[in-house]
Design an enzyme around this catalytic site. Structure first.
Site, PDB file in Angstrom:
ATOM      1  N   SER A   1       0.868  -1.186   0.000  1.00  0.00           N
ATOM      2  CA  SER A   1       0.000   0.000   0.000  1.00  0.00           C
ATOM      3  C   SER A   1       0.902   1.231   0.000  1.00  0.00           C
ATOM      4  CB  SER A   1      -0.849  -0.002   1.271  1.00  0.00           C
ATOM      5  OG  SER A   1      -1.460   1.248   1.485  1.00  0.00           O
TER       6      SER A   1
ATOM      7  N   TYR B   1      -1.919  -1.112  10.596  1.00  0.00           N
ATOM      8  CA  TYR B   1      -2.069  -1.381   9.160  1.00  0.00           C
ATOM      9  C   TYR B   1      -0.839  -0.899   8.387  1.00  0.00           C
ATOM     10  CZ  TYR B   1      -3.782  -1.336   4.379  1.00  0.00           C
ATOM     11  OH  TYR B   1      -3.901  -1.556   3.025  1.00  0.00           O
TER      12      TYR B   1
HETATM   13  N1  LIG Z   1      -8.742  -0.669  -1.099  1.00  0.00           N
HETATM   14  C1  LIG Z   1      -7.725   0.070  -0.748  1.00  0.00           C
HETATM   15  O1  LIG Z   1      -7.864   1.308  -0.553  1.00  0.00           O
HETATM   16  C2  LIG Z   1      -6.352  -0.520  -0.631  1.00  0.00           C
HETATM   17  C3  LIG Z   1      -5.252   0.334  -0.738  1.00  0.00           C
HETATM   18  C4  LIG Z   1      -3.986  -0.189  -0.618  1.00  0.00           C
HETATM   19  C5  LIG Z   1      -3.813  -1.549  -0.402  1.00  0.00           C
HETATM   20  N2  LIG Z   1      -4.890  -2.363  -0.288  1.00  0.00           N
HETATM   21  C6  LIG Z   1      -4.674  -3.785  -0.013  1.00  0.00           C
HETATM   22  O2  LIG Z   1      -5.203  -4.539  -1.067  1.00  0.00           O
HETATM   23  C7  LIG Z   1      -5.619  -5.812  -0.589  1.00  0.00           C
HETATM   24  C8  LIG Z   1      -7.030  -6.090  -1.069  1.00  0.00           C
HETATM   25  O3  LIG Z   1      -7.895  -5.146  -0.476  1.00  0.00           O
HETATM   26  P1  LIG Z   1      -9.274  -4.742  -1.147  1.00  0.00           P
HETATM   27  O4  LIG Z   1      -9.219  -3.299  -1.393  1.00  0.00           O
HETATM   28  O5  LIG Z   1      -9.575  -5.675  -2.251  1.00  0.00           O
HETATM   29  O6  LIG Z   1     -10.244  -4.980   0.100  1.00  0.00           O
HETATM   30  P2  LIG Z   1     -11.581  -5.838   0.229  1.00  0.00           P
HETATM   31  O7  LIG Z   1     -12.515  -5.531  -0.881  1.00  0.00           O
HETATM   32  O8  LIG Z   1     -12.051  -5.609   1.628  1.00  0.00           O
HETATM   33  O9  LIG Z   1     -11.066  -7.333   0.086  1.00  0.00           O
HETATM   34  C9  LIG Z   1     -10.334  -7.976   1.106  1.00  0.00           C
HETATM   35  C10 LIG Z   1     -10.282  -9.469   0.846  1.00  0.00           C
HETATM   36  O10 LIG Z   1      -9.570 -10.092   1.934  1.00  0.00           O
HETATM   37  C11 LIG Z   1     -10.327 -11.245   2.348  1.00  0.00           C
HETATM   38  N3  LIG Z   1     -10.116 -11.555   3.745  1.00  0.00           N
HETATM   39  C12 LIG Z   1     -10.327 -10.735   4.810  1.00  0.00           C
HETATM   40  N4  LIG Z   1     -10.091 -11.395   5.954  1.00  0.00           N
HETATM   41  C13 LIG Z   1      -9.752 -12.668   5.606  1.00  0.00           C
HETATM   42  C14 LIG Z   1      -9.423 -13.837   6.338  1.00  0.00           C
HETATM   43  N5  LIG Z   1      -9.398 -13.832   7.687  1.00  0.00           N
HETATM   44  N6  LIG Z   1      -9.129 -14.965   5.668  1.00  0.00           N
HETATM   45  C15 LIG Z   1      -9.163 -14.986   4.311  1.00  0.00           C
HETATM   46  N7  LIG Z   1      -9.454 -13.916   3.558  1.00  0.00           N
HETATM   47  C16 LIG Z   1      -9.760 -12.777   4.201  1.00  0.00           C
HETATM   48  C17 LIG Z   1     -11.784 -10.840   2.101  1.00  0.00           C
HETATM   49  O11 LIG Z   1     -12.590 -12.005   1.928  1.00  0.00           O
HETATM   50  P3  LIG Z   1     -13.594 -12.621   3.020  1.00  0.00           P
HETATM   51  O12 LIG Z   1     -14.168 -11.492   3.812  1.00  0.00           O
HETATM   52  O13 LIG Z   1     -14.589 -13.340   2.176  1.00  0.00           O
HETATM   53  O14 LIG Z   1     -12.742 -13.545   3.822  1.00  0.00           O
HETATM   54  C18 LIG Z   1     -11.663 -10.103   0.783  1.00  0.00           C
HETATM   55  O15 LIG Z   1     -11.715 -11.004  -0.286  1.00  0.00           O
HETATM   56  C19 LIG Z   1      -5.464  -5.763   0.934  1.00  0.00           C
HETATM   57  O16 LIG Z   1      -4.271  -6.411   1.289  1.00  0.00           O
HETATM   58  C20 LIG Z   1      -5.379  -4.290   1.230  1.00  0.00           C
HETATM   59  O17 LIG Z   1      -4.638  -4.024   2.398  1.00  0.00           O
HETATM   60  C21 LIG Z   1      -6.162  -1.871  -0.408  1.00  0.00           C
END
Ligand SMILES: NC(=O)c1ccc[n+]([C@@H]2O[C@H](COP(=O)([O-])OP(=O)(O)OC[C@H]3O[C@@H](n4cnc5c(N)ncnc54)[C@H](OP(=O)(O)O)[C@@H]3O)[C@@H](O)[C@H]2O)c1
Length: 267
Positions: A152, A165
């Site tokens: 990130s 985080y």
């Molecule tokens: N969106 C942003 O602004 C942003 C920015 C920078 C980096 N990121 C990073 O990008 C990655 C993806 O984030 P996103 O934006 O796609 O968020 P998201 O839409 O909330 O997706 C998160 C994913 O992680 C899974 N997850 C959460 N807890 C889990 C667990 N205990 N076991 C297995 N799977 C789990 C969720 O699936 P379930 O709930 O079905 O388990 C979901 O598929 C993350 O690592 C995040 O830190 C995001």
């Protein structure tokens, strides 16, 4: 149009966090490029719906593995499951992750531990378990194998109100860059993807319900990741968005106190 150098056709890619957001985006990209998929997250119904969608759109064969990656034996169980199904993974995308918003002193201790377990420990264990397979796939068939870890822009500086985080993402960035160097002779494409805010479920899960107009789309993150993978020499990190790249560079070059002052400003 640029030539797609990264070609996972005929290999299997495992995507964690495939039930939402960026994980869904990566699953589509990989399926479109001809990979079979292993889809991992907790919400089985979402994974199964995605598997159907990928099969209809690209003829993809998907293996759905509903799993809580923070459970104590999650990664060994996942590995045993893959072995029993005779699945060989050539690309790993560690997208599962979440953040929490608020001051650390008031934070729920179990939720913080869960965050470190998912963002850091599970990612590290899964990478360790699959890295030998990724390296042999890269050696055997160049340009077919990759390791993509979701860091990130929070990785570039401490972030007050998201302290755990940001620290977890600093770990992911540092860890992935070190692996980029360690594996460089194998041809494995290793990169840490660093987006700023992306329009996914992330903000709601983190407890941030304030809408922001300055966010990236999942498609934008996919384009940047694919452009990096399609380069002959994949860079160790991809910062998504020009503005984010400038801010990340500024954070690296500025005095830490000044950076903290900016990062700590109320949003
Ligand atoms: N969106 C942003 O602004 C942003 C920015 C920078 C980096 N990121 C990073 O990008 C990655 C993806 O984030 P996103 O934006 O796609 O968020 P998201 O839409 O909330 O997706 C998160 C994913 O992680 C899974 N997850 C959460 N807890 C889990 C667990 N205990 N076991 C297995 N799977 C789990 C969720 O699936 P379930 O709930 O079905 O388990 C979901 O598929 C993350 O690592 C995040 O830190 C995001």
């Amino acid at each position: 149009m640029a030539r797609a150098l990264y070609n996972p056709m005929g290999t299997t890619a495992l995507v964690t966090g495939a039930s939402s957001g960026l994980g869904v985006g990566y699953a589509h990209e990989l399926a479109q490029r001809g990979a079979d998929l292993v889809l991992v997250a907790r919400r089985q119904d979402r994974l199964e719906a995605l598997a159907v969608d990928l099969a209809e759109k690209y003829g993809t064969v998907s293996t759905v593995i509903p799993l809580d990656l923070t459970a104590p034996e999650a990664v060994p169980e996942l590995m045993a499951d893959l072995t029993s199904r005779d699945v060989n993974v050539g690309t790993l995308v560690n997208s599962a992750g979440f953040g929490t918003l608020g001051s650390f002193v008031d934070a729920d201790a179990d939720r913080q531990a869960e965050q470190i377990t998912l963002n850091v420990l599970a990612l590290t264990q899964l990478t360790h378990a699959l890295l030998p397979d990724l390296i042999s796939a890269a050696t055997l068939r160049p340009n077919t194998a990759a390791l993509v870890n979701l860091a990130s822009t929070a990785a570039f500086q401490p972030v007050p109100q998201m302290s755990v985080y940001a620290a977890s993402k600093a770990y992911v960035l540092s860890f992935t860059e070190a692996l980029w160097y360690e594996t460089r002779a194998s041809g494995l494409k290793v990169t840490a993807v660093c987006p700023g805010y992306v329009d996914t479920e992330f903000s709601a899960v983190a407890g941030n319900h304030q809408p922001t107009d300055r966010h990236l789309t999942v498609e934008r993150v996919m384009r940047s990741t694919c452009a990096a993978l399609d380069r002959t020499s994949t860079p160790p990190q991809v910062i998504v968005g020009k503005r984010n790249a400038v801010l990340a560079r500024a954070a690296i070059l500025s005095p830490r106190r000044a950076v903290l002052k900016v990062a700590g400003r109320p949003r």
